[in-house]
Design an enzyme around this catalytic site. Structure first.
Site, PDB file in Angstrom:
ATOM      1  N   ASP A  94      33.839  56.004 105.265  1.00  0.00           N
ATOM      2  CA  ASP A  94      34.008  55.034 106.353  1.00  0.00           C
ATOM      3  C   ASP A  94      33.426  55.619 107.627  1.00  0.00           C
ATOM      4  O   ASP A  94      33.348  56.839 107.788  1.00  0.00           O
ATOM      5  CB  ASP A  94      35.488  54.693 106.564  1.00  0.00           C
ATOM      6  CG  ASP A  94      35.678  53.396 107.339  1.00  0.00           C
ATOM      7  OD1 ASP A  94      34.691  52.630 107.485  1.00  0.00           O
ATOM      8  OD2 ASP A  94      36.788  53.129 107.816  1.00  0.00           O
ATOM      9  N   GLY A  95      32.991  54.737 108.520  1.00  0.00           N
ATOM     10  CA  GLY A  95      32.484  55.144 109.816  1.00  0.00           C
ATOM     11  C   GLY A  95      33.262  54.464 110.918  1.00  0.00           C
ATOM     12  O   GLY A  95      33.833  53.392 110.712  1.00  0.00           O
TER      13      GLY A  95
END
Length: 250
Positions: A94-95
């Site tokens: 995830d970012g």
């Protein structure tokens, strides 16, 4: 404040014989000596040590991480043979970005059987999309040999680009794409897509979309450590984004 209290240090052991926070170097050393790839660091405050323990800061070095335009990709020998049985690995990524553009970070959880590894890093100025891609790259770079990898991401941008072969088509077309008016444009985040494709050529990689913030344990953990990395005081430099290049999000 006494000289003694000024010099007090807190040692956080994230990977060791017994992870936790220790008040002396002797206690810390006992937990990391002889432990493969121990992850630990000293801090001036209990809060900063706790943040590190919870994934806000990564690595033992105080030097800021830096995203350059080219990252060396390991060359595996012998080459990957499609019929070869490979170790199966699951990677959640995830970012996160504060402001977009703004301070950003990525979070990665790698599961290999009963083994689990977490990665995260923060950058002072970047975009959410770049962190989504970089999380996948970081996960693949952590693998020491060709693997059968399933990457779970809540980024439709990442999953569609890889599963619909957009990135391979862009590479074939000299990193150009057609916009809505049919005009040729430079591909955004070209530097990272180049690395992604090179790594995917070394593994069998399947990308799967997962709904974000929907209770999925792997996704929720990646989101937590990505946000913590973005908000930490230890931020690297996304030098490609900070340069006036057309190939990155502006």
């Amino acid at each position: 404040m006494s000289e003694k209290s000024k010099k007090r240090k807190f040692y956080a052991v994230r990977r060791g014989h017994k992870p936790g926070i220790y008040l002396t170097w002797e206690q810390c050393r006992a937990q990391v000596e002889g432990y493969p790839n121990a992850d630990y660091k000293g801090f001036p405050t209990a809060k900063s040590a706790k943040d590190y323990l919870n994934g806000s800061v990564t690595g033992n070095s105080t030097e800021p991480l830096k995203i350059e335009s080219v990252v060396t990709i390991p060359r595996f020998v012998p080459g990957l043979v499609p019929e070869t049985p490979l170790n199966q690995v699951v990677i959640y990524t995830d970012g996160a970005c504060i402001g977009n553009p703004g301070p950003g970070g990525y979070g990665v959880v790698i599961s290999d059987g009963d083994r689990r590894k977490e990665l995260s890093a923060g950058f002072r100025l970047t975009t959410n999309n770049r962190m989504e891609i970089l999380g996948c790259i970081a996960g693949l770079l952590a693998l020491k040999e060709p693997c059968d990898v399933t990457i779970y991401s809540d980024s439709a941008y990442v999953v569609n680009t890889m599963t619909k072969s957009w990135a391979r088509r862009w590479r074939k077309n000299g990193w150009k794409r057609n916009d809505q008016n049919g005009e040729k444009k430079d591909v955004l985040n070209r530097d990272l897509w180049i690395q992604m494709l090179e790594l995917c050529d070394k593994h069998r990689v399947t990308f799967k979309w997962v709904r974000g913030h929907a209770g999925n344990e792997g996704n929720e953990r990646c989101d937590q450590i990505a946000r913590a990395a973005a908000a930490s005081g230890s931020l690297g430099i996304d030098s490609v984004y900070e340069k006036p290049l057309e190939c990155v999000d502006r």
